[in-house]
Design an enzyme around this catalytic site. Structure first.
Site, short mmCIF file in Angstrom:
data_model
loop_
_atom_site.label_atom_id
_atom_site.label_comp_id
_atom_site.label_asym_id
_atom_site.label_seq_id
_atom_site.Cartn_x
_atom_site.Cartn_y
_atom_site.Cartn_z
N LYS A 165 -9.58 -3.01 3.94
CA LYS A 165 -8.39 -2.13 4.28
C LYS A 165 -8.23 -1.26 3.88
O LYS A 165 -7.27 -0.83 4.20
CB LYS A 165 -7.15 -2.64 3.83
N ASP A 200 -0.36 -10.94 -2.80
CA ASP A 200 0.69 -10.60 -1.78
C ASP A 200 0.79 -11.99 -1.26
O ASP A 200 1.73 -12.65 -0.84
CB ASP A 200 0.88 -9.69 -0.16
MG MG Z 1 1.83 -6.48 2.56
#
Ligand code: MG
Ligand code: ADP
Length: 465
Positions: A165, A200
């Site tokens: 990312k 997450d």
């Molecule tokens: Mg997030």
């Protein structure tokens, strides 16, 4: 004229290459299930890492006390504190803050990044009010949500496998990220213990389960994409430790790295991948997630500008800038319901410096948005069906009265804000599962549930239990 037939040809080719008919989606779902088995069978057995999370118990509701959470996994990080009141009082109070990460820290040194994070956390802790209660002489505890692929060595330690990312910091790779954070907290004079390190997806799964007992999987569709689910511990051949008492183990799939010959990959995707920070990796993510959808759109528009003069005789220079067109802008254009597609016109002008576009041109832009977004949503739905197949929840049992309810916790800005994407995902899921099985499947939007989930896991793995 010749121009519009060239435009039509480019669109047609994109449609063909990016097509996701239901048969292809079933192949993708099946391939996902197959790769899940392979990733569980042996380390390195699949592109799907199927990482063992060391979470063998999800929250019950009994958790109590003051806990912190820190969520690092994208463009922003969040700090959170929560006062948990056990079965009766549940979440008594929670507060959070969001801090954006300066881009230079995403590609700089490890200490610089962790110092920045620890400093923001220290400031947040300093603002703790009287509504939060820590027993005297008790060290504060933190659930650390770190949403990059990590090989866990225990519930509170794990080494970074690679950044994704847009992060790229060599010196962190192979290091224990809990040790990195702990050292940075010490440098800040912050006395805090990391009690749980989670992804997450695991945080979202834990937070989801706290509010809904039927949550068995979590999916993230934000800047990146990933999924986690509850597996039977005895269905993990590569696990050589003691079987947990619960008989279960949460698996972090790292599904963004899934790839299969059945994926509909176009020349635009190939070029995006080759020019990315991580060529050859995160192929599923590059077809689906918020970091990339706008960039794919830009690449198609650039092709149309160069080969069909869609925006006039010269190619708009800004259109050549990678990542100038972000997914939120794409979403605004895609959702434009005005008769003259005013928003599309505005975005093309504001972001790309293309003034005075015709309605016909704007319609082309919306059509490209539609192809790219729907391919992403279709593939995400197929991935979910793959998980449901793996855990035997994709088809109704012979005795339909015994159809168990199955909930999937969902989080991420892409799913939350890109309505056409999320509607398409849900309808595709229904279509793939059929009317019977799909009545028992619910997707629950767990808005930033990973923070609360991480604090719950910090509570259930507290040193003071
Ligand atoms: Mg997030
Ligand atoms: P992260 O994934 O970074 O933890 P979020 O879950 O909040 O953060 O997701 C943010 C991502 O969601 C953005 O990078 C963007 O790709 C996508 N996103 C945010 N808002 C929108 C929007 N309005 N439309 C489409 N995508 C959006």
């Amino acid at each position: 004229s010749g121009r519009w037939s060239r435009v039509a040809a480019v669109i047609k080719e994109l449609e063909d290459r990016a097509a996701t008919p239901i048969g292809k989606l079933r192949q993708v779902a099946d391939a996902m299930t197959v790769e899940m088995h392979a990733g569980l069978a042996s380390e390195g057995g699949s592109k799907l890492k199927m990482l063992i999370s060391y979470v063998d118990n999800l929250p019950t509701g009994d958790e109590a006390g003051l806990f912190y959470a820190l969520d690092l996994g994208g463009t922003n990080f969040r700090v959170l504190r929560v006062q948990l009141g056990g079965k009766e009082k549940r979440v008594v109070k929670q507060e959070f803050e969001e801090v954006s990460i300066p881009p230079h820290l995403m590609v700089g040194g490890s200490d610089e990044l962790f110092d920045f994070i620890a400093s923001a956390l220290a400031k947040f802790v300093a603002s703790e009010g009287d509504d939060f209660h820590l027993p005297v002489d008790r060290q504060r505890e933190l659930g650390f949500t770190f949403s990059f692929p990590v090989r866990q060595t225990s519930i509170a330690s794990g080494t970074l496998i690679k950044w994704t990312k847009g992060f790229n910091i060599d010196s962190t790779v192979g290091e224990d990220v809990v040790a990195e954070l702990t050292r940075a907290m010490e440098r800040q004079g912050l006395d805090m213990r990391v009690s749980a390190l989670v992804n997450d997806t695991i945080g979202t799964l834990a937070g989801g389960r706290y509010y809904d007992r039927d949550v068995v999987a979590a999916v993230i569709l934000g800047t990146g994409t990933n999924a986690a689910y509850v597996e039977r511990a005895n269905a993990i051949p590569k696990w050589h430790g003691l079987l947990p008492k619960s008989g279960e183990m949460v698996i972090n799939m790292e599904w963004g790295n899934f790839r299969s010959s059945h994926l509909p990959i176009t020349d635009y995707d190939r070029a995006l991948d080759v020019e990315s920070l991580n060529p050859g990796e995160q192929i599923f993510e590059k077809l689906i997630s918020g970091m990339y959808l706008g960039e794919i759109l830009r690449r198609v528009l650039l092709k149309l500008a160069t080969e069909t003069a869609l925006f006039g005789d010269t190619v708009p220079p800004k259109l050549e800038t990678p990542f100038i067109l972000r997914t939120p802008a794409m979403s605004v254009m895609h959702h434009d319901n005005s008769p003259d597609l005013r928003e599309v016109g505005n975005k093309l002008k504001e972001l790309l410096g293309i003034p005075n576009t015709s309605l016909k041109t704007r319609k082309v832009v919306v059509q490209i948005c539609d192809i790219i977004a729907k391919r992403g949503a279709h593939l995400a739905a197929a991935g979910i069906v793959g998980i449901l197949k793996k855990i035997g929840r994709d088809a109704p049992p012979k005795d339909v009265s015994k159809l168990p309810r199955t909930a999937i916790a969902m989080d991420g800005g892409l799913y939350e804000h890109y309505t056409i994407f999320s509607d398409c995902l849900q309808s595709t899921l229904k279509e793939m599962l059929g009317p019977e099985a799909s009545t028992a499947i619910v997707i629950k939007l767990a808005n930033d549930g990973s923070g609360i989930g991480a604090s719950l896991l910090a509570a259930s793995h507290s040193q003071h239990l």
